[in-house]
Design a protein around this motif. Structure first.
Motif, PDB file in Angstrom:
ATOM      1  N   GLU B  40       0.828  -1.210   0.000  1.00 46.90           N
ATOM      2  CA  GLU B  40       0.000   0.000   0.000  1.00 46.90           C
ATOM      3  C   GLU B  40       0.866   1.266   0.000  1.00 46.90           C
ATOM      4  OE1 GLU B  40      -0.447  -2.535   2.078  1.00 46.90           O
ATOM      5  OE2 GLU B  40      -2.478  -3.271   1.758  1.00 46.90           O
ATOM      6  N   THR B 250      -8.046   0.820   9.054  1.00 50.48           N
ATOM      7  CA  THR B 250      -8.901  -0.334   8.747  1.00 50.48           C
ATOM      8  C   THR B 250     -10.141   0.076   7.953  1.00 50.48           C
ATOM      9  OG1 THR B 250      -9.957  -0.050  10.886  1.00 50.48           O
ATOM     10  CG2 THR B 250      -8.206  -1.683  10.772  1.00 50.48           C
ATOM     11  N   ASP B 251     -10.580   1.331   8.135  1.00 48.92           N
ATOM     12  CA  ASP B 251     -11.788   1.791   7.444  1.00 48.92           C
ATOM     13  C   ASP B 251     -11.581   1.964   5.942  1.00 48.92           C
ATOM     14  OD1 ASP B 251     -13.123   1.860   9.789  1.00 48.92           O
ATOM     15  OD2 ASP B 251     -12.998   4.022  10.088  1.00 48.92           O
ATOM     16  N   TYR B 253      -9.375   0.323   3.737  1.00 48.81           N
ATOM     17  CA  TYR B 253      -8.898  -0.746   2.858  1.00 48.81           C
ATOM     18  C   TYR B 253      -9.874  -0.976   1.702  1.00 48.81           C
ATOM     19  CZ  TYR B 253      -4.751  -2.220   5.325  1.00 48.81           C
ATOM     20  OH  TYR B 253      -3.482  -2.257   5.851  1.00 48.81           O
ATOM     21  N   ILE B 254     -11.136  -0.658   1.941  1.00 48.92           N
ATOM     22  CA  ILE B 254     -12.145  -0.840   0.879  1.00 48.92           C
ATOM     23  C   ILE B 254     -11.805   0.015  -0.340  1.00 48.92           C
ATOM     24  CG2 ILE B 254     -14.101  -1.624   2.250  1.00 48.92           C
ATOM     25  CD1 ILE B 254     -15.031   1.238   2.508  1.00 48.92           C
ATOM     26  N   TYR B 255     -11.245   1.183  -0.115  1.00 50.62           N
ATOM     27  CA  TYR B 255     -10.934   2.065  -1.249  1.00 50.62           C
ATOM     28  C   TYR B 255      -9.703   1.585  -2.016  1.00 50.62           C
ATOM     29  CZ  TYR B 255     -14.230   5.214   0.987  1.00 50.62           C
ATOM     30  OH  TYR B 255     -15.359   5.754   1.553  1.00 50.62           O
ATOM     31  N   GLN B 257      -8.997  -1.712  -2.391  1.00 47.79           N
ATOM     32  CA  GLN B 257      -9.478  -2.850  -3.161  1.00 47.79           C
ATOM     33  C   GLN B 257     -10.298  -2.405  -4.367  1.00 47.79           C
ATOM     34  OE1 GLN B 257     -12.871  -4.950  -2.307  1.00 47.79           O
ATOM     35  NE2 GLN B 257     -11.981  -6.989  -2.442  1.00 47.79           N
ATOM     36  N   GLY B 266      -0.758   3.849   6.644  1.00 48.10           N
ATOM     37  CA  GLY B 266      -1.589   3.651   7.829  1.00 48.10           C
ATOM     38  C   GLY B 266      -0.809   3.871   9.106  1.00 48.10           C
TER      39      GLY B 266
END
Lengths: 222, 330
Positions: B40, B250-251, B253-255, B257, B266
């Motif tokens: 990342e 943690t919030d 990671y969706i972006y 993916q 992070g």
């Protein structure tokens, strides 16, 4: 009148800018540009309301000698002192009379002094206290009382160890499993929550635009 | 009260003391454990590595002093990378405090008493060069040196205000500011924080709106970072990268993916990873604050895990899992 005019503004504005988003035309863009220039100015008026409301609340507390009224001075004095010094020394508005902002390292005004030596340390200290409370709370509350609590506990330990280099020394698989937890189980849960929140926001916004949800009016006109 | 009960009722001040020691001691006895950069963070580094003086990026100092320990090293590391590659940087802030923190970051990078500093040339200092119509980065530096300004020893290079960076600062209702900048940067920021005209800046002349920007790196301590996705990435396709606190990481990671952000730093670990990449690639000669701070995090994490395990041992060994209530006050 108190209710219908704000409702009409919200409805017209809301529908207009939903449509605007899908019209790739110069007039549509000009309208959007006007909006982006005006909206921050209108939004800044909230500051006036905020300062007025805060001042009234704390001056009332002082007048009535309510509980802990002395602390209200700690709110009111900086609230007016900071803008006062900023107006006296507008070049230091950025939060520091520094070289990159046209100042020098050796000069320091009252505003800069307050920013660097009061505001920054206070905020940093408040956030730093979290580490102490988290450690204490973890010791007291993190118990493997049930199967689910045990899974949570193990995941937390693996992610914590995976996040620090010492975890890799203990076991090379800690960072890998930690990342796997973050990238897959965590991501799945977050995406589900995110989608739920997203649909909730969409539904609420449509309800506000079409006047179904009226709580934001704060009881005006009732 | 048996030993297990005493242990569970341990005065919280002992825990505070242990955490205090864990936070202070590593600064005096550094561990210097190796840090392996994650995908990342490498993706952000590689993206910036591909950019040069013809590109431009935004770096947002979108945080308050509360999270500065994590966010400030990220901002400094990205700025160092960009300055080293002569990539023009527009610096903004979502919060009033962020504006001052951005100024502190620039000051830290241009502080001549530190190693690997950049020699700061203010907007007014190189006005004579601009008056000659010189706006190209290499030509500006050539003309500046021709005026008799030699690069100080240990300096990593000159940075020209208005050519290499513009500190635009804070504006309220920043989501609308991003929207506005998608049409024109100068419509939102007619001047920088020092009052210099942004329109006259060569970096603005070459990059007039967010549509002409190659990357926005938002170092954020709040959900404000998502504005860059909603109004930047989704509306005009602006590439976005995040630098967020550990609890927020943690919030988002969706972006990663979904491909909506190119990467994410992070927490302190993310900042330390970026610093390691800069160190390994000779952009700096010594590790930064995040790398040093990781020693503290190493010890603090171990201590917290030790306390959790200890608490569980006492809880089960004392048979408290079968009792409904513990005695004691703390």
């Amino acid at each position: 009148m108190k209710r219908s005019i704000p409702l009409a503004i919200v409805m017209v504005g809301g529908i207009l800018f939903i449509i605007q988003y899908f019209i790739p035309h110069q007039h549509s863009q000009t309208l959007f540009d006007y909006y982006t220039e005006w909206a921050p100015i209108v939004g800044a008026f909230a500051l006036v309301l905020g300062v007025g409301s805060l001042s009234r609340l704390h001056s009332h507390k002082i007048k009535r000698k309510a509980k802990n009224w002395q602390y209200s001075y700690a709110v009111l004095i900086p609230l007016f002192a900071v803008p006062f010094f900023a107006l006296l020394m507008p070049e230091s508005l950025g939060g520091g009379l520094m070289e990159s902002m046209g100042g020098t390292r050796t000069t320091q005004g009252v505003f800069d002094f307050a920013y660097l030596n009061v505001q920054i340390p206070i905020q940093s200290t408040m956030f730093s206290l979290l580490a102490f409370y988290i450690a204490s709370a973890a010791f007291r509350a993190f118990r493997a009382k049930s199967a689910l609590a045990t899974v949570l506990l193990l995941a937390a330990i693996i992610v914590m160890l995976g996040q620090v280099p010492i975890g890799e020394l203990i076991g090379k698989w800690f960072p890998k499993i930690g990342l796997w937890i973050l990238r897959y189980p965590n991501l799945g849960a977050k995406r589900a929550i995110g989608l739920g929140v997203g649909f909730g926001i969409l539904a609420t916004q449509l309800k506000i635009i079409f006047g179904v949800e009226r709580n934001w009016l704060g009881g005006a006109g009732e | 009260m048996n030993i297990w009960e005493k242990m569970l009722n341990l005065d919280r001040r002992w825990i505070f003391l242990l955490i205090g020691i864990a936070c202070v001691v590593p600064f005096f006895t550094p561990l210097g454990l190796p840090i392996l950069p994650s995908e990342e963070v490498i993706s952000i580094y590689d993206y910036i590595e591909e950019l040069g003086p013809d590109n431009a990026i935004f770096v947002g100092f979108d945080f308050d002093p509360g999270t500065a320990a994590e966010n400030q090293p990220m901002g400094i590391a990205v700025l160092r990378h960009a300055f080293s590659r002569n990539i023009p940087v527009f610096i903004t802030a979502v919060t009033p405090m962020g504006q001052g923190l951005a100024a502190m970051a620039i000051d830290e990078l241009t502080d001549e008493t530190r190693a690997d500093f950049f020699s700061f040339v203010s907007w007014s200092e190189w006005s004579a060069i601009r008056d000659q119509g010189i706006t190209e980065r290499a030509e500006i530096e050539e003309a500046w040196i021709a005026e008799g300004n030699l690069l100080p020893e240990r300096s990593r290079g000159f940075i020209f205000e208005g050519r290499d960076f513009a500190h635009l600062g804070y504006l309220p209702v920043f989501n609308l500011v991003i929207l506005g900048m998608s049409t024109s940067i100068v419509s939102q920021y007619p001047t920088d924080v020092a009052g210099n005209s942004v329109e006259e800046m060569p970096m603005y002349q070459e990059h007039k709106s967010l549509r002409e920007i190659d990357l926005a790196v938002t170092n954020a301590g709040s959900a404000a970072c998502t504005w860059w996705i909603i109004y930047g990435r989704e509306k005009i396709g602006l590439p976005v990268a995040f630098g967020v606190t550990a609890v927020m990481a943690t919030d988002y990671y969706i972006y990663i993916q979904s491909g909506q952000i190119i990467g994410q730093m992070g927490g302190l670990r993310g900042a330390a990873e970026y610093e390691v990449l800069l160190l390994d690639n000779d952009y700096t000669s010594e590790p930064g604050k995040a790398f040093i701070g990781m020693d503290v995090q190493n010890i603090a994490h171990l201590l917290i895990i030790f306390l959790v395990i200890l608490g569980n041992i006492a809880f089960f060994a004392g048979g408290f899992n079968k009792k409904t209530k513990l005695k004691g006050r703390r």
